[in-house]
Design a protein around this motif. Sequence first.
Motif, PDB file in Angstrom:
ATOM      1  N   VAL A  19       0.833  -1.205   0.000  1.00  0.00           N
ATOM      2  CA  VAL A  19       0.000   0.000   0.000  1.00  0.00           C
ATOM      3  C   VAL A  19       0.868   1.255   0.000  1.00  0.00           C
ATOM      4  CG1 VAL A  19      -1.686   1.329   1.326  1.00  0.00           C
ATOM      5  CG2 VAL A  19      -1.949  -1.143   1.107  1.00  0.00           C
ATOM      6  N   ALA A  20       1.953   1.248   0.792  1.00  0.00           N
ATOM      7  CA  ALA A  20       2.858   2.391   0.823  1.00  0.00           C
ATOM      8  C   ALA A  20       3.473   2.645  -0.551  1.00  0.00           C
ATOM      9  CB  ALA A  20       3.952   2.158   1.862  1.00  0.00           C
ATOM     10  N   VAL A  21       3.837   1.563  -1.253  1.00  0.00           N
ATOM     11  CA  VAL A  21       4.382   1.694  -2.609  1.00  0.00           C
ATOM     12  C   VAL A  21       3.325   2.268  -3.553  1.00  0.00           C
ATOM     13  CG1 VAL A  21       5.195   0.392  -4.618  1.00  0.00           C
ATOM     14  CG2 VAL A  21       6.101  -0.126  -2.352  1.00  0.00           C
ATOM     15  N   PHE A  22       2.113   1.774  -3.421  1.00  0.00           N
ATOM     16  CA  PHE A  22       1.033   2.242  -4.297  1.00  0.00           C
ATOM     17  C   PHE A  22       0.777   3.730  -4.088  1.00  0.00           C
ATOM     18  CE2 PHE A  22      -2.468   1.280  -7.068  1.00  0.00           C
ATOM     19  CZ  PHE A  22      -3.390   2.277  -6.798  1.00  0.00           C
ATOM     20  N   LEU A  23       0.747   4.172  -2.845  1.00  0.00           N
ATOM     21  CA  LEU A  23       0.501   5.582  -2.564  1.00  0.00           C
ATOM     22  C   LEU A  23       1.643   6.462  -3.065  1.00  0.00           C
ATOM     23  CD1 LEU A  23      -1.043   5.357   1.021  1.00  0.00           C
ATOM     24  CD2 LEU A  23      -2.222   5.945  -1.110  1.00  0.00           C
ATOM     25  N   ALA A  24       2.877   5.942  -3.007  1.00  0.00           N
ATOM     26  CA  ALA A  24       4.021   6.698  -3.523  1.00  0.00           C
ATOM     27  C   ALA A  24       3.985   6.822  -5.039  1.00  0.00           C
ATOM     28  CB  ALA A  24       5.328   6.030  -3.087  1.00  0.00           C
ATOM     29  N   SER A  25       3.127   6.013  -5.665  1.00  0.00           N
ATOM     30  CA  SER A  25       2.983   6.061  -7.123  1.00  0.00           C
ATOM     31  C   SER A  25       1.643   6.671  -7.536  1.00  0.00           C
ATOM     32  CB  SER A  25       3.092   4.648  -7.715  1.00  0.00           C
ATOM     33  OG  SER A  25       4.270   3.998  -7.284  1.00  0.00           O
ATOM     34  N   SER A  82      12.026  10.517 -11.020  1.00  0.00           N
ATOM     35  CA  SER A  82      11.422   9.705 -12.075  1.00  0.00           C
ATOM     36  C   SER A  82      12.020   8.306 -12.160  1.00  0.00           C
ATOM     37  CB  SER A  82      11.588  10.409 -13.427  1.00  0.00           C
ATOM     38  OG  SER A  82      12.968  10.615 -13.719  1.00  0.00           O
ATOM     39  N   ARG A  83      13.207   8.124 -11.596  1.00  0.00           N
ATOM     40  CA  ARG A  83      13.852   6.806 -11.635  1.00  0.00           C
ATOM     41  C   ARG A  83      13.340   5.878 -10.536  1.00  0.00           C
ATOM     42  NH1 ARG A  83      19.947   8.425 -11.106  1.00  0.00           N
ATOM     43  NH2 ARG A  83      18.950   9.811  -9.588  1.00  0.00           N
ATOM     44  N   ALA A  84      12.454   6.382  -9.682  1.00  0.00           N
ATOM     45  CA  ALA A  84      11.987   5.594  -8.541  1.00  0.00           C
ATOM     46  C   ALA A  84      11.052   4.465  -8.952  1.00  0.00           C
ATOM     47  CB  ALA A  84      11.274   6.497  -7.534  1.00  0.00           C
ATOM     48  N   SER A  85      10.489   4.516 -10.141  1.00  0.00           N
ATOM     49  CA  SER A  85       9.495   3.532 -10.559  1.00  0.00           C
ATOM     50  C   SER A  85      10.022   2.109 -10.462  1.00  0.00           C
ATOM     51  CB  SER A  85       9.031   3.825 -11.981  1.00  0.00           C
ATOM     52  OG  SER A  85       8.131   2.844 -12.428  1.00  0.00           O
ATOM     53  N   ARG A  86      11.243   1.892 -10.929  1.00  0.00           N
ATOM     54  CA  ARG A  86      11.807   0.536 -10.899  1.00  0.00           C
ATOM     55  C   ARG A  86      12.037   0.074  -9.469  1.00  0.00           C
ATOM     56  NH1 ARG A  86      16.980  -0.541 -14.564  1.00  0.00           N
ATOM     57  NH2 ARG A  86      15.374   0.006 -16.105  1.00  0.00           N
ATOM     58  N   VAL A  87      12.520   0.976  -8.611  1.00  0.00           N
ATOM     59  CA  VAL A  87      12.769   0.621  -7.205  1.00  0.00           C
ATOM     60  C   VAL A  87      11.456   0.289  -6.506  1.00  0.00           C
ATOM     61  CG1 VAL A  87      13.629   1.457  -4.992  1.00  0.00           C
ATOM     62  CG2 VAL A  87      14.857   2.019  -7.101  1.00  0.00           C
ATOM     63  N   LEU A  88      10.425   1.082  -6.754  1.00  0.00           N
ATOM     64  CA  LEU A  88       9.131   0.840  -6.127  1.00  0.00           C
ATOM     65  C   LEU A  88       8.543  -0.495  -6.582  1.00  0.00           C
ATOM     66  CD1 LEU A  88       7.544   4.420  -6.344  1.00  0.00           C
ATOM     67  CD2 LEU A  88       8.559   3.313  -4.350  1.00  0.00           C
ATOM     68  N   THR A  89       8.716  -0.813  -7.847  1.00  0.00           N
ATOM     69  CA  THR A  89       8.225  -2.101  -8.350  1.00  0.00           C
ATOM     70  C   THR A  89       8.920  -3.261  -7.651  1.00  0.00           C
ATOM     71  OG1 THR A  89       7.715  -1.150 -10.510  1.00  0.00           O
ATOM     72  CG2 THR A  89       7.948  -3.542 -10.389  1.00  0.00           C
ATOM     73  N   ARG A  90      10.233  -3.139  -7.452  1.00  0.00           N
ATOM     74  CA  ARG A  90      10.967  -4.188  -6.764  1.00  0.00           C
ATOM     75  C   ARG A  90      10.525  -4.312  -5.310  1.00  0.00           C
ATOM     76  NH1 ARG A  90      17.167  -3.124  -8.970  1.00  0.00           N
ATOM     77  NH2 ARG A  90      16.814  -3.921 -11.088  1.00  0.00           N
ATOM     78  N   MET A  91      10.275  -3.202  -4.641  1.00  0.00           N
ATOM     79  CA  MET A  91       9.764  -3.240  -3.268  1.00  0.00           C
ATOM     80  C   MET A  91       8.446  -3.980  -3.199  1.00  0.00           C
ATOM     81  SD  MET A  91      10.440   0.509  -1.586  1.00  0.00           S
ATOM     82  CE  MET A  91      12.083   1.141  -1.283  1.00  0.00           C
ATOM     83  N   ARG A  92       7.561  -3.647  -4.149  1.00  0.00           N
ATOM     84  CA  ARG A  92       6.244  -4.289  -4.157  1.00  0.00           C
ATOM     85  C   ARG A  92       6.359  -5.786  -4.402  1.00  0.00           C
ATOM     86  NH1 ARG A  92       3.207  -2.468  -9.027  1.00  0.00           N
ATOM     87  NH2 ARG A  92       4.409  -4.198  -9.921  1.00  0.00           N
ATOM     88  N   ASP A  93       7.172  -6.167  -5.358  1.00  0.00           N
ATOM     89  CA  ASP A  93       7.338  -7.589  -5.671  1.00  0.00           C
ATOM     90  C   ASP A  93       7.933  -8.353  -4.488  1.00  0.00           C
ATOM     91  OD1 ASP A  93       6.330  -7.098  -8.160  1.00  0.00           O
ATOM     92  OD2 ASP A  93       8.286  -7.038  -9.164  1.00  0.00           O
ATOM     93  N   TRP A  94       8.911  -7.741  -3.814  1.00  0.00           N
ATOM     94  CA  TRP A  94       9.502  -8.399  -2.642  1.00  0.00           C
ATOM     95  C   TRP A  94       8.462  -8.578  -1.544  1.00  0.00           C
ATOM     96  CZ3 TRP A  94       9.867  -6.857   2.434  1.00  0.00           C
ATOM     97  CH2 TRP A  94      10.644  -7.691   3.256  1.00  0.00           C
ATOM     98  N   ALA A  95       7.688  -7.525  -1.274  1.00  0.00           N
ATOM     99  CA  ALA A  95       6.687  -7.597  -0.215  1.00  0.00           C
ATOM    100  C   ALA A  95       5.644  -8.655  -0.508  1.00  0.00           C
ATOM    101  CB  ALA A  95       6.019  -6.231  -0.027  1.00  0.00           C
ATOM    102  N   GLU A  96       5.286  -8.809  -1.787  1.00  0.00           N
ATOM    103  CA  GLU A  96       4.260  -9.772  -2.150  1.00  0.00           C
ATOM    104  C   GLU A  96       4.773 -11.205  -2.127  1.00  0.00           C
ATOM    105  OE1 GLU A  96       2.836  -8.586  -5.936  1.00  0.00           O
ATOM    106  OE2 GLU A  96       1.726  -6.854  -5.202  1.00  0.00           O
ATOM    107  N   GLY A  97       6.058 -11.396  -2.454  1.00  0.00           N
ATOM    108  CA  GLY A  97       6.547 -12.757  -2.626  1.00  0.00           C
ATOM    109  C   GLY A  97       7.411 -13.331  -1.534  1.00  0.00           C
ATOM    110  N   HIS A  98       8.157 -12.495  -0.820  1.00  0.00           N
ATOM    111  CA  HIS A  98       9.160 -13.028   0.097  1.00  0.00           C
ATOM    112  C   HIS A  98       9.056 -12.501   1.533  1.00  0.00           C
ATOM    113  CE1 HIS A  98      10.911 -13.211  -4.018  1.00  0.00           C
ATOM    114  NE2 HIS A  98      11.273 -14.412  -3.621  1.00  0.00           N
ATOM    115  N   ALA A  99       8.172 -11.574   1.774  1.00  0.00           N
ATOM    116  CA  ALA A  99       8.119 -10.962   3.096  1.00  0.00           C
ATOM    117  C   ALA A  99       7.837 -11.987   4.195  1.00  0.00           C
ATOM    118  CB  ALA A  99       7.059  -9.857   3.123  1.00  0.00           C
ATOM    119  N   TRP A 100       7.018 -12.989   3.891  1.00  0.00           N
ATOM    120  CA  TRP A 100       6.623 -13.941   4.936  1.00  0.00           C
ATOM    121  C   TRP A 100       7.829 -14.716   5.454  1.00  0.00           C
ATOM    122  CZ3 TRP A 100       7.179 -19.241   4.829  1.00  0.00           C
ATOM    123  CH2 TRP A 100       7.510 -19.813   3.601  1.00  0.00           C
TER     124      TRP A 100
END
Length: 217
Positions: A21-27, A177-195
């Motif tokens: 959610v934090a990533v989504f709001l930052a975008s 403007s370069r933050a898009s790739r970093v935010l995508t990686r954050m989101r993917d990590w949170a969805e797949g490996h956070a547990w």
Amino acid sequence: MNLLTILPLAVVMVAGTQLVVAVFLASSDRPRAASLGFLAGAGLVVAAGVTVAWLVAKLVGGVAADASAVAGRVDRGPAIDLVVLALLVCLAVLIWVRRGRSGPPRWLGSIERAGPPQALRLGALLFVATPTDDLTMATVGASVARHDLPWWHLVPFVLLTVLLLALPLLALLLLGSRASRVLTRMRDWAEGHAWIVNEIVIAFFALLTVLDLIRSG
């Protein structure tokens, strides 16, 4: 135990939907205003949650100590340790059961134009309504109270939780403007490996709690 011991549990607080959610709001359309509102709501709830848990544990511990004193022995620590250990087990099981869930929540699309008030409410409700966060706040507050640490030992935990949630906003501010790739990686990590990280942190804290039980036994 000291205040550094509980800090890793801040990762459990944010890893998963909260970070997504934090990533989504930052975008979103108003990333700075929405993110700050979200952080404010989350910070208020986390501060209140750990404080309530600390106060309840202090109250229950004080009553138990008074009862034990009448009986000629004062030993409330192990009882609180057992409660903390039970909370950790419940937390680990809940994270394991929910590990297969992936993808952003369906309602995220409705907040792409969220302003500060809506984001603040979202931050508050998300932490109140998430069982893993409720259990983590209860664990942190009870652990600090069990070791007779003052309330301010909870403050670094709250601040670190908010800081971790602020990482997407910081990435946006620093990278533009370069933050898009970093935010995508954050989101993917949170969805797949956070547990996985969450389970490791919980196991570490459970080990410390068991050691406390052994020393007090």
